[in-house]
Design a protein around this motif. Structure first.
Motif, PDB file in Angstrom:
ATOM      1  N   LEU A 175       0.895  -1.295   0.127  1.00  0.00           N
ATOM      2  CA  LEU A 175       0.054  -0.063  -0.109  1.00  0.00           C
ATOM      3  C   LEU A 175       0.770   1.217   0.015  1.00  0.00           C
ATOM      4  CD1 LEU A 175      -2.947   1.115   0.209  1.00  0.00           C
ATOM      5  CD2 LEU A 175      -2.762   1.110   2.801  1.00  0.00           C
ATOM      6  N   TYR A 176       0.994   2.010  -1.215  1.00  0.00           N
ATOM      7  CA  TYR A 176       1.585   3.303  -1.269  1.00  0.00           C
ATOM      8  C   TYR A 176       0.543   4.498  -0.636  1.00  0.00           C
ATOM      9  CZ  TYR A 176       5.438   1.372  -3.937  1.00  0.00           C
ATOM     10  OH  TYR A 176       6.431   0.625  -4.332  1.00  0.00           O
ATOM     11  N   ALA A 177       1.361   5.273   0.121  1.00  0.00           N
ATOM     12  CA  ALA A 177       0.670   6.366   0.711  1.00  0.00           C
ATOM     13  C   ALA A 177       1.509   7.389   1.150  1.00  0.00           C
ATOM     14  CB  ALA A 177      -0.123   6.078   2.075  1.00  0.00           C
ATOM     15  N   ASP A 178       1.094   8.811   1.323  1.00  0.00           N
ATOM     16  CA  ASP A 178       1.950   9.971   1.583  1.00  0.00           C
ATOM     17  C   ASP A 178       2.260   9.864   3.046  1.00  0.00           C
ATOM     18  OD1 ASP A 178      -0.174  11.012   2.861  1.00  0.00           O
ATOM     19  OD2 ASP A 178      -0.840  12.186   1.106  1.00  0.00           O
ATOM     20  N   LYS A 179       2.986  11.121   3.219  1.00  0.00           N
ATOM     21  CA  LYS A 179       3.465  11.338   4.624  1.00  0.00           C
ATOM     22  C   LYS A 179       2.474  11.430   5.749  1.00  0.00           C
ATOM     23  CE  LYS A 179       7.700  13.683   3.166  1.00  0.00           C
ATOM     24  NZ  LYS A 179       8.654  14.641   3.187  1.00  0.00           N
ATOM     25  N   GLY A 180       1.072  11.663   5.378  1.00  0.00           N
ATOM     26  CA  GLY A 180      -0.047  11.564   6.295  1.00  0.00           C
ATOM     27  C   GLY A 180       0.031  10.294   6.668  1.00  0.00           C
ATOM     28  N   TYR A 181       0.285   9.234   6.491  1.00  0.00           N
ATOM     29  CA  TYR A 181       0.128   7.982   6.985  1.00  0.00           C
ATOM     30  C   TYR A 181       1.474   7.320   7.649  1.00  0.00           C
ATOM     31  CZ  TYR A 181      -3.949   8.398   3.858  1.00  0.00           C
ATOM     32  OH  TYR A 181      -5.207   8.859   3.149  1.00  0.00           O
ATOM     33  N   VAL A 182       2.425   8.214   7.913  1.00  0.00           N
ATOM     34  CA  VAL A 182       3.578   7.668   8.517  1.00  0.00           C
ATOM     35  C   VAL A 182       3.251   7.188   9.921  1.00  0.00           C
ATOM     36  CG1 VAL A 182       5.707   8.570   9.529  1.00  0.00           C
ATOM     37  CG2 VAL A 182       5.029   9.057   7.229  1.00  0.00           C
ATOM     38  N   GLY A 183       3.562   6.119  10.265  1.00  0.00           N
ATOM     39  CA  GLY A 183       3.195   5.395  11.868  1.00  0.00           C
ATOM     40  C   GLY A 183       2.214   4.542  11.632  1.00  0.00           C
ATOM     41  N   GLY A 184       1.681   4.252  10.571  1.00  0.00           N
ATOM     42  CA  GLY A 184       0.550   3.358  10.376  1.00  0.00           C
ATOM     43  C   GLY A 184       1.029   1.897  10.451  1.00  0.00           C
ATOM     44  N   GLU A 185       0.229   0.851  10.715  1.00  0.00           N
ATOM     45  CA  GLU A 185       0.501  -0.423  10.933  1.00  0.00           C
ATOM     46  C   GLU A 185       0.680  -1.091   9.868  1.00  0.00           C
ATOM     47  OE1 GLU A 185      -2.425   0.953  12.011  1.00  0.00           O
ATOM     48  OE2 GLU A 185      -2.100   1.451  13.992  1.00  0.00           O
ATOM     49  N   GLY A 186       1.409  -2.416   9.901  1.00  0.00           N
ATOM     50  CA  GLY A 186       1.525  -3.210   8.819  1.00  0.00           C
ATOM     51  C   GLY A 186       2.682  -3.177   8.194  1.00  0.00           C
ATOM     52  N   THR A 187       3.404  -4.344   7.766  1.00  0.00           N
ATOM     53  CA  THR A 187       4.658  -4.170   7.157  1.00  0.00           C
ATOM     54  C   THR A 187       4.551  -3.861   5.508  1.00  0.00           C
ATOM     55  OG1 THR A 187       4.427  -6.580   6.736  1.00  0.00           O
ATOM     56  CG2 THR A 187       5.449  -6.053   8.675  1.00  0.00           C
ATOM     57  N   ARG A 188       3.415  -3.865   5.197  1.00  0.00           N
ATOM     58  CA  ARG A 188       3.463  -3.562   3.778  1.00  0.00           C
ATOM     59  C   ARG A 188       2.945  -2.152   3.202  1.00  0.00           C
ATOM     60  NH1 ARG A 188       2.747  -8.180   0.401  1.00  0.00           N
ATOM     61  NH2 ARG A 188       3.275 -10.119   1.361  1.00  0.00           N
ATOM     62  N   LEU A 189       2.815  -1.126   4.457  1.00  0.00           N
ATOM     63  CA  LEU A 189       2.340   0.134   4.061  1.00  0.00           C
ATOM     64  C   LEU A 189       3.784   0.819   3.720  1.00  0.00           C
ATOM     65  CD1 LEU A 189       0.583   2.513   4.384  1.00  0.00           C
ATOM     66  CD2 LEU A 189       1.370   2.625   6.705  1.00  0.00           C
ATOM     67  N   LEU A 190       3.842   1.456   2.640  1.00  0.00           N
ATOM     68  CA  LEU A 190       5.049   1.919   1.946  1.00  0.00           C
ATOM     69  C   LEU A 190       4.714   3.601   2.151  1.00  0.00           C
ATOM     70  CD1 LEU A 190       5.709  -0.291  -1.066  1.00  0.00           C
ATOM     71  CD2 LEU A 190       6.611  -0.314   1.582  1.00  0.00           C
ATOM     72  N   VAL A 191       5.393   4.163   2.827  1.00  0.00           N
ATOM     73  CA  VAL A 191       5.366   5.893   3.064  1.00  0.00           C
ATOM     74  C   VAL A 191       6.723   6.406   2.632  1.00  0.00           C
ATOM     75  CG1 VAL A 191       3.378   5.860   4.584  1.00  0.00           C
ATOM     76  CG2 VAL A 191       5.742   5.754   5.376  1.00  0.00           C
ATOM     77  N   PRO A 192       6.733   7.825   2.529  1.00  0.00           N
ATOM     78  CA  PRO A 192       8.143   8.306   2.041  1.00  0.00           C
ATOM     79  C   PRO A 192       8.818   8.451   3.465  1.00  0.00           C
ATOM     80  CG  PRO A 192       6.245   9.600   1.228  1.00  0.00           C
ATOM     81  CD  PRO A 192       5.701   8.709   2.114  1.00  0.00           C
ATOM     82  N   HIS A 193      10.169   8.655   3.288  1.00  0.00           N
ATOM     83  CA  HIS A 193      10.984   8.872   4.578  1.00  0.00           C
ATOM     84  C   HIS A 193      10.996  10.535   5.070  1.00  0.00           C
ATOM     85  CE1 HIS A 193      13.470   5.305   3.605  1.00  0.00           C
ATOM     86  NE2 HIS A 193      13.607   5.614   2.611  1.00  0.00           N
ATOM     87  N   LYS A 194      10.701  10.500   6.181  1.00  0.00           N
ATOM     88  CA  LYS A 194      10.454  11.967   6.808  1.00  0.00           C
ATOM     89  C   LYS A 194      11.827  12.355   7.326  1.00  0.00           C
ATOM     90  CE  LYS A 194       7.142  13.118   9.409  1.00  0.00           C
ATOM     91  NZ  LYS A 194       6.234  13.484  10.556  1.00  0.00           N
ATOM     92  N   LYS A 195      12.000  13.859   7.008  1.00  0.00           N
ATOM     93  CA  LYS A 195      13.366  14.332   7.188  1.00  0.00           C
ATOM     94  C   LYS A 195      13.654  14.609   8.716  1.00  0.00           C
ATOM     95  CE  LYS A 195      15.520  18.916   6.704  1.00  0.00           C
ATOM     96  NZ  LYS A 195      15.367  20.064   6.075  1.00  0.00           N
ATOM     97  N   PRO A 196      14.709  13.945   9.124  1.00  0.00           N
ATOM     98  CA  PRO A 196      14.958  13.959  10.678  1.00  0.00           C
ATOM     99  C   PRO A 196      15.164  15.152  11.120  1.00  0.00           C
ATOM    100  CG  PRO A 196      16.542  12.608   9.235  1.00  0.00           C
ATOM    101  CD  PRO A 196      15.835  13.254   8.482  1.00  0.00           C
ATOM    102  N   PRO A 197      14.826  15.425  12.376  1.00  0.00           N
ATOM    103  CA  PRO A 197      14.945  16.717  13.207  1.00  0.00           C
ATOM    104  C   PRO A 197      16.518  17.460  12.901  1.00  0.00           C
ATOM    105  CG  PRO A 197      13.836  15.363  14.513  1.00  0.00           C
ATOM    106  CD  PRO A 197      14.352  14.659  13.417  1.00  0.00           C
ATOM    107  N   LYS A 198      16.653  18.486  12.394  1.00  0.00           N
ATOM    108  CA  LYS A 198      17.898  19.240  12.226  1.00  0.00           C
ATOM    109  C   LYS A 198      18.872  18.598  11.219  1.00  0.00           C
ATOM    110  CE  LYS A 198      17.316  21.366  16.692  1.00  0.00           C
ATOM    111  NZ  LYS A 198      17.923  21.740  18.177  1.00  0.00           N
ATOM    112  N   ARG A 199      18.347  17.635  10.553  1.00  0.00           N
ATOM    113  CA  ARG A 199      19.365  17.057   9.483  1.00  0.00           C
ATOM    114  C   ARG A 199      18.523  16.853   8.185  1.00  0.00           C
ATOM    115  NH1 ARG A 199      20.904  11.083  11.650  1.00  0.00           N
ATOM    116  NH2 ARG A 199      18.688  11.019  12.321  1.00  0.00           N
ATOM    117  N   ASP A 200      19.166  16.827   7.078  1.00  0.00           N
ATOM    118  CA  ASP A 200      19.015  16.689   5.740  1.00  0.00           C
ATOM    119  C   ASP A 200      18.853  15.085   5.487  1.00  0.00           C
ATOM    120  OD1 ASP A 200      18.643  19.272   5.243  1.00  0.00           O
ATOM    121  OD2 ASP A 200      20.828  19.176   4.493  1.00  0.00           O
TER     122      ASP A 200
END
Length: 257
Positions: A175-200
Motif C-alpha cells: 500500500l503506497y501512501a503519502d506522509k500523512g500515513y507515517v506511523g501506520g500499522e502493517g509491514t506492507r505500508l510504504l510511506v516516504p522517508h521523513k526528514k529527521p530533526p535538524k538533519r537532511d
C-alpha cells in the motif's frame, strides 16, 4: 422566471444506467413518481455533475423542492447499494497481476456547521469539510471510497477507522501512501522517508522518495476524476451525506461506458 436549455457532459450510457436502476426499483416496489424514470435520472445527474441547487432543479423540472430532495435521496441510496465494500474491492483486486494499491485522502469542502464548527474544520486545508479516503489501482482508477468523517480527522486516523491498513495487509498487497500515513500499522505500508530533526535526508532516502512519489502519482487522478462532479466544489447539504454521494458518483463513473 427565465429558463434555458442546458447540457450535461456525460455519455448517454450514464443516463441509461441510472434510468434502468430507477425503473427496476419502481417496478419492484410498485411505486409511482410524478416524473418518469428518465427525467428523474436527468434531474439527479444535473445535481451531481453540475451542482445545480434544489431550487433551480425544482423550477426547471416543474416539481417542488421537497420532490427534488426525495428524488435525489432515492437515486443516491440505489447507487450506493451497487458499490463495492472495502473487502470486496481489495480482494477482487488481489486476483489481478498487480501487487499494490495507492491510498489517498481528500477533504470535500462544505458549508460551516455552527454546532460542529471545530469538528468539521480542517486545519490542513483551512476550511470546513468531510474527510474521504480512497483506494486506486496502479493506473489511477478509483476502486473504493470511504464513508465521510469530519474534516478535522487526520488521514491516518481515518484509515484506521475504516480498517484500510488491516484489510490491505491481510490481502498481502503493498500500500503506497503519502506522509500523512507515517506511523501506520502493517509491514506492507510504504510511506516516504521523513526528514529527521535538524538533519537532511540522505541521498539514498531522497532517491527512494522520488521513486515513491512517481509510483504514487497516478493515485491523485482517482480523486481528480471524482472532483469533475461539481457537487463536490462546495457541498451545501448535510455533511453526513457527502460519503454516500461520493460512493454514488463512483458507481456512475464506473458505468459511463
Amino acid at each position: 422566471m427565465l429558463t434555458y436549455p442546458g447540457v450535461i457532459d456525460l455519455p448517454r450510457a450514464t443516463l441509461d444506467f441510472l434510468t434502468g436502476l430507477l425503473v427496476d426499483d419502481h417496478d419492484r416496489r410498485r411505486t409511482w413518481r410524478k416524473l418518469p424514470p428518465e427525467r428523474q435520472a436527468l434531474l439527479v445527474l444535473a445535481h451531481l455533475r453540475h451542482g445545480d441547487t434544489y431550487e433551480r432543479l425544482a423550477a426547471g423540472f416543474e416539481v417542488s423542492v421537497g420532490t427534488v430532495h426525495n428524488y435525489l435521496r432515492e437515486a443516491v441510496e440505489l447507487l450506493v447499494t451497487r458499490g463495492r465494500s472495502l473487502l470486496a474491492a481489495v480482494w477482487t483486486f488481489a486476483w489481478t497481476r498487480s501487487n499494490f494499491l495507492i491510498l489517498d485522502g481528500t477533504v470535500v469542502r462544505t458549508n460551516r456547521v455552527r454546532a460542529l464548527n471545530r469538528l468539521y474544520y480542517s486545519g490542513k486545508h483551512k476550511y470546513h469539510g468531510i474527510n474521504l479516503q480512497g483506494l486506486t489501482d496502479p493506473h489511477g482508477r478509483l476502486l473504493w471510497i470511504s464513508d465521510g468523517l469530519p474534516g478535522s480527522t487526520h488521514d491516518l486516523t481515518a484509515a484506521r477507522a475504516h480498517h484500510i491498513l488491516d484489510t490491505v495487509d491481510r490481502a498481502e498487497l503493498y500500500l503506497y501512501a503519502d506522509k500523512g500515513y507515517v506511523g501506520g500499522e502493517g509491514t506492507r505500508l510504504l510511506v516516504p522517508h521523513k526528514k529527521p530533526p535538524k538533519r537532511d535526508l540522505t541521498d539514498q532516502h531522497k532517491n527512494d522518495n522520488r521513486a515513491h512519489a512517481a509510483t504514487r502519482s497516478p493515485g491523485e487522478r482517482g480523486f481528480a476524476v471524482l472532483k469533475n462532479w461539481h457537487i463536490f466544489d462546495r457541498y451545501r447539504g448535510c455533511p453526513r451525506r457527502v460519503g454516500n454521494i461520493a460512493q454514488a458518483v463512483l458507481v456512475l463513473t464506473e458505468n459511463q461506458h
